[in-house]
Structure formats: structure tokens, C-alpha cells
Design a protein around this motif. Sequence first.
Motif, PDB file in Angstrom:
ATOM      1  N   LEU A  56       0.836  -1.210   0.000  1.00  0.00           N
ATOM      2  CA  LEU A  56       0.000   0.000   0.000  1.00  0.00           C
ATOM      3  C   LEU A  56       0.867   1.254   0.000  1.00  0.00           C
ATOM      4  O   LEU A  56       0.550   2.240  -0.676  1.00  0.00           O
ATOM      5  N   ARG A  57       1.983   1.196   0.727  1.00  0.00           N
ATOM      6  CA  ARG A  57       2.884   2.346   0.788  1.00  0.00           C
ATOM      7  C   ARG A  57       3.576   2.558  -0.565  1.00  0.00           C
ATOM      8  O   ARG A  57       3.686   3.687  -1.047  1.00  0.00           O
ATOM      9  N   LYS A  58       4.033   1.476  -1.190  1.00  0.00           N
ATOM     10  CA  LYS A  58       4.700   1.587  -2.490  1.00  0.00           C
ATOM     11  C   LYS A  58       3.749   2.078  -3.573  1.00  0.00           C
ATOM     12  O   LYS A  58       4.172   2.730  -4.535  1.00  0.00           O
ATOM     13  N   SER A  59       2.459   1.779  -3.414  1.00  0.00           N
ATOM     14  CA  SER A  59       1.455   2.259  -4.371  1.00  0.00           C
ATOM     15  C   SER A  59       1.102   3.720  -4.128  1.00  0.00           C
ATOM     16  O   SER A  59       0.360   4.315  -4.912  1.00  0.00           O
ATOM     17  N   GLY A  60       1.601   4.288  -3.037  1.00  0.00           N
ATOM     18  CA  GLY A  60       1.333   5.693  -2.730  1.00  0.00           C
ATOM     19  C   GLY A  60       0.027   5.925  -2.015  1.00  0.00           C
ATOM     20  O   GLY A  60      -0.429   7.069  -1.905  1.00  0.00           O
ATOM     21  N   TYR A  61      -0.581   4.853  -1.485  1.00  0.00           N
ATOM     22  CA  TYR A  61      -1.892   4.982  -0.845  1.00  0.00           C
ATOM     23  C   TYR A  61      -1.795   5.344   0.637  1.00  0.00           C
ATOM     24  O   TYR A  61      -2.756   5.837   1.218  1.00  0.00           O
ATOM     25  N   ILE A  62      -0.658   5.048   1.267  1.00  0.00           N
ATOM     26  CA  ILE A  62      -0.482   5.366   2.684  1.00  0.00           C
ATOM     27  C   ILE A  62       0.903   5.956   2.917  1.00  0.00           C
ATOM     28  O   ILE A  62       1.810   5.783   2.099  1.00  0.00           O
ATOM     29  N   LYS A  63       1.029   6.642   4.033  1.00  0.00           N
ATOM     30  CA  LYS A  63       2.323   7.096   4.517  1.00  0.00           C
ATOM     31  C   LYS A  63       2.544   6.514   5.902  1.00  0.00           C
ATOM     32  O   LYS A  63       1.585   6.235   6.633  1.00  0.00           O
ATOM     33  N   THR A  64       3.795   6.370   6.282  1.00  0.00           N
ATOM     34  CA  THR A  64       4.137   5.745   7.558  1.00  0.00           C
ATOM     35  C   THR A  64       5.067   6.645   8.358  1.00  0.00           C
ATOM     36  O   THR A  64       5.987   7.255   7.801  1.00  0.00           O
ATOM     37  N   GLY A  65       4.797   6.749   9.652  1.00  0.00           N
ATOM     38  CA  GLY A  65       5.657   7.487  10.568  1.00  0.00           C
ATOM     39  C   GLY A  65       5.830   6.688  11.840  1.00  0.00           C
ATOM     40  O   GLY A  65       5.449   5.512  11.915  1.00  0.00           O
ATOM     41  N   SER A  66       6.379   7.301  12.876  1.00  0.00           N
ATOM     42  CA  SER A  66       6.531   6.616  14.162  1.00  0.00           C
ATOM     43  C   SER A  66       5.951   7.489  15.271  1.00  0.00           C
ATOM     44  O   SER A  66       6.076   8.721  15.227  1.00  0.00           O
ATOM     45  N   VAL A  67       5.317   6.843  16.245  1.00  0.00           N
ATOM     46  CA  VAL A  67       4.693   7.548  17.367  1.00  0.00           C
ATOM     47  C   VAL A  67       5.781   7.911  18.368  1.00  0.00           C
ATOM     48  O   VAL A  67       6.285   7.051  19.093  1.00  0.00           O
ATOM     49  N   LYS A  68       6.155   9.164  18.410  1.00  0.00           N
ATOM     50  CA  LYS A  68       7.240   9.594  19.284  1.00  0.00           C
ATOM     51  C   LYS A  68       6.877   9.386  20.750  1.00  0.00           C
ATOM     52  O   LYS A  68       5.769   9.682  21.185  1.00  0.00           O
ATOM     53  N   GLY A  69       7.846   8.848  21.497  1.00  0.00           N
ATOM     54  CA  GLY A  69       7.650   8.647  22.928  1.00  0.00           C
ATOM     55  C   GLY A  69       6.863   7.413  23.294  1.00  0.00           C
ATOM     56  O   GLY A  69       6.566   7.191  24.468  1.00  0.00           O
ATOM     57  N   SER A  70       6.490   6.596  22.302  1.00  0.00           N
ATOM     58  CA  SER A  70       5.671   5.421  22.609  1.00  0.00           C
ATOM     59  C   SER A  70       6.491   4.241  23.117  1.00  0.00           C
ATOM     60  O   SER A  70       5.954   3.316  23.713  1.00  0.00           O
ATOM     61  N   ARG A  71       7.817   4.257  22.870  1.00  0.00           N
ATOM     62  CA  ARG A  71       8.694   3.193  23.390  1.00  0.00           C
ATOM     63  C   ARG A  71       9.971   3.839  23.930  1.00  0.00           C
ATOM     64  O   ARG A  71      10.756   4.405  23.173  1.00  0.00           O
ATOM     65  N   GLU A  72      10.121   3.775  25.237  1.00  0.00           N
ATOM     66  CA  GLU A  72      11.230   4.466  25.881  1.00  0.00           C
ATOM     67  C   GLU A  72      12.567   3.931  25.382  1.00  0.00           C
ATOM     68  O   GLU A  72      12.838   2.725  25.417  1.00  0.00           O
ATOM     69  N   GLY A  73      13.408   4.833  24.906  1.00  0.00           N
ATOM     70  CA  GLY A  73      14.732   4.458  24.460  1.00  0.00           C
ATOM     71  C   GLY A  73      14.775   3.764  23.113  1.00  0.00           C
ATOM     72  O   GLY A  73      15.838   3.328  22.670  1.00  0.00           O
ATOM     73  N   LYS A  74      13.628   3.653  22.454  1.00  0.00           N
ATOM     74  CA  LYS A  74      13.567   2.980  21.155  1.00  0.00           C
ATOM     75  C   LYS A  74      12.781   3.836  20.175  1.00  0.00           C
ATOM     76  O   LYS A  74      12.071   4.770  20.560  1.00  0.00           O
TER      77      LYS A  74
END
Length: 354
Positions: A56-74
Motif C-alpha cells: 500500500l505504501r509503495k502504491s502511494g496509498y499510505i504514509k508511515t511514521g513513528s509515534v514519538k515517545g511510545s517506546r522508551e529508548g527505542k
Amino acid sequence: MDIFKDMVVDYHDKLDKRRLAILCDLVKFRALTTNQIRDKYFGGKGNNVNNVLSRLRKSGYIKTGSVKGSREGKKGYPYHTITESGIEILFANGKEFEYEPRKPHFQEFQVRYIVQTNDILLYLEEEGWQSLNSRDVKFKYNLDKRSNILGELTSPDKENYAVYVFERNTDVRTIGRIQSEIVTQASSIPNAIIFTKGKNSFNKFVELGLKKGLHTGGKVKLIPSHLGVPIFSAFPKELDWVRELGKHINFEVVSTEKEGGSAKQSFPYLIRHNGEEKYFVDMSFTDLSQLHKLEAYARSNYRWEKKRVLVSYMLGNSIDLMSKQVSSITDTEQLSYDSFLEMVNGFQFDSDMF
């Protein structure tokens, strides 16, 4: 336009039901984590979810990010949003929406709140609740775009609740603004559920609510998320929850306002407890609006109705909030944690975001 529409679908290949459903949910919920999508569409197991999301991402239908602060130290948990191309392919595949779908726009700090709320909404939708995201709720009720509301839940009984989620130590100014919102918008959304992650936010809400005299014509249910989500999952209908409480603290529902009771009842539930007819008020949710109604009843209607009130509760401080006058006309029963677990069949709210 129809010819062009057909060409678009042919060019992209028609998406299978699962990929279409994932894109529709990204419209509805605005942002979902990989784990949320895995739980709903892949039985909570395996890595096939990553393959589907990658396509889905390669087709341009979605974008992906990361939830900041959701995993301590990671690095934070990955989350996904729909793109304009994703919305277009949904229309090309014949999908229709009650509210106009738009590419989500929110600031980075808001992502955590959105996916936290979605954890709750996804759980409860499986049990018969209906939900709206914050953007659609604001549009539906013409609310201020700056409103802190995170969504709306509608029970199978058609009761609407504004939804808020507090972090472990939410700022008291934010809590004050939310309490003002709850009162102001009560004519549109009569009830509210506030899920909390820790004692600090819970206690701040209660202390400020008492100081401001928080009350509405509806319900303002304040509950730690690890208690509230299992209750609302196991008992989407409030009356079922009340009747189950009766089995554990020994009372029987005689009548309700909705099911043959008197429209003049001071409280919705009339019960029989220890051989006596009483009203019933559940303070398991530390509802300050209900507390206000109890105070009003103690000052006036009790004088001529002479009906005592049975008050149930889980958290001890819910009872400590009652005045001496209210305490003099009430009997109290605390639901034990063991009984709570039995009532919700041992369900524990397990979430990456909480």
C-alpha cells in the motif's frame, strides 16, 4: 468521468477486500499503528501485515511514521495514514462515506493521542459501539476546531458520549478547558467518557471538577482505562451492567425510566435492596454530574419521596466525595476487584499506547 474511473481501477488493479477495509479504516480513524491493523485484520499474528502495508505504501496509498515517545529508548511504534491517492482509489473502487474523506492533518504531538484513542474505539466497536473520529465529530456538531475532543462513542442504546483520553499527568489547564467543553457542548453531546492513564490526571479532574461544580444534564464518566475499557466492552448496554452489579452486591432492578418506570423518578433505576425499595446510583465511574444530582436529591426530593439511595463504587475516593447530608440518605456497596474481573470475564485492556 465513468470511463476515466474504470481506467483508474484497471490500472491499479482492484484492491482486495482487506486492503480496501484497511484504507477505509485509515479514513475513519485518521491514524492506525501496525499492531492495531494486525489485531483487526490479521488475527493479531504474523508479519503478513507488513507485506500488505508495504504494498500500500509503495502504491502511494499510505504514509508511515513513528509515534514519538511510545517506546522508551527505542524508535516509536509505526503508524500509518492515508494519502490523497489512497482516498482516490477508494472512490475508484466504489466506496462511499457519510462525511467527506480528507487527507489527515495533525501535528506530531497529536499522533499519540489519536492512536491511544483509537485503541479504545477499536476495542469497543467490536462489542457493538459506534465511533467517530475527532474531525468528524467537530463537523457533525459544528464544534470549535480547537476543541480537545478526541472522538465520539455511541452505545447500542443510542447514548452518545464525547471521548477524552488523559495522559498520566495531564496539565490542569488542559483539564479545565476540557471540563468547560463538556458543559458547553452538552446540548449536542449530552454525555462524556474520560479515560485516564494514571492517578494524577484522575485526581486533578476530580479536584478541579468539584471546585468548579462540574455537572451537566447527562453523564460524565471518569474511569481509568484499564477498568473502563473492559466494562464498556463486556457491557455495551448500561442496564446490563447495572443488572450484573445487582448479582454481586445483592439488589434487583424493579424499574427503569426507559422500561416502564415513572417519568418522575429522581434517578433512572429503582431497585429492591435488603427488602426495601430504593434508588440506585452507580459511582463506579466517579461521575461528578451524578454526584451533583445526589446532592440535589438529598436537599429537596428526599423530603417527600423518602427513598434511600444505594450507591455502588469501585474506587474508594468516589464515596469520599459525598457530603454528610448525602451519606445520611445512602447505603454504599463496593465492588471488589475480584468481582470486577469475574464480571468482565477476566478481560484485561492490553495496549501498546497505555
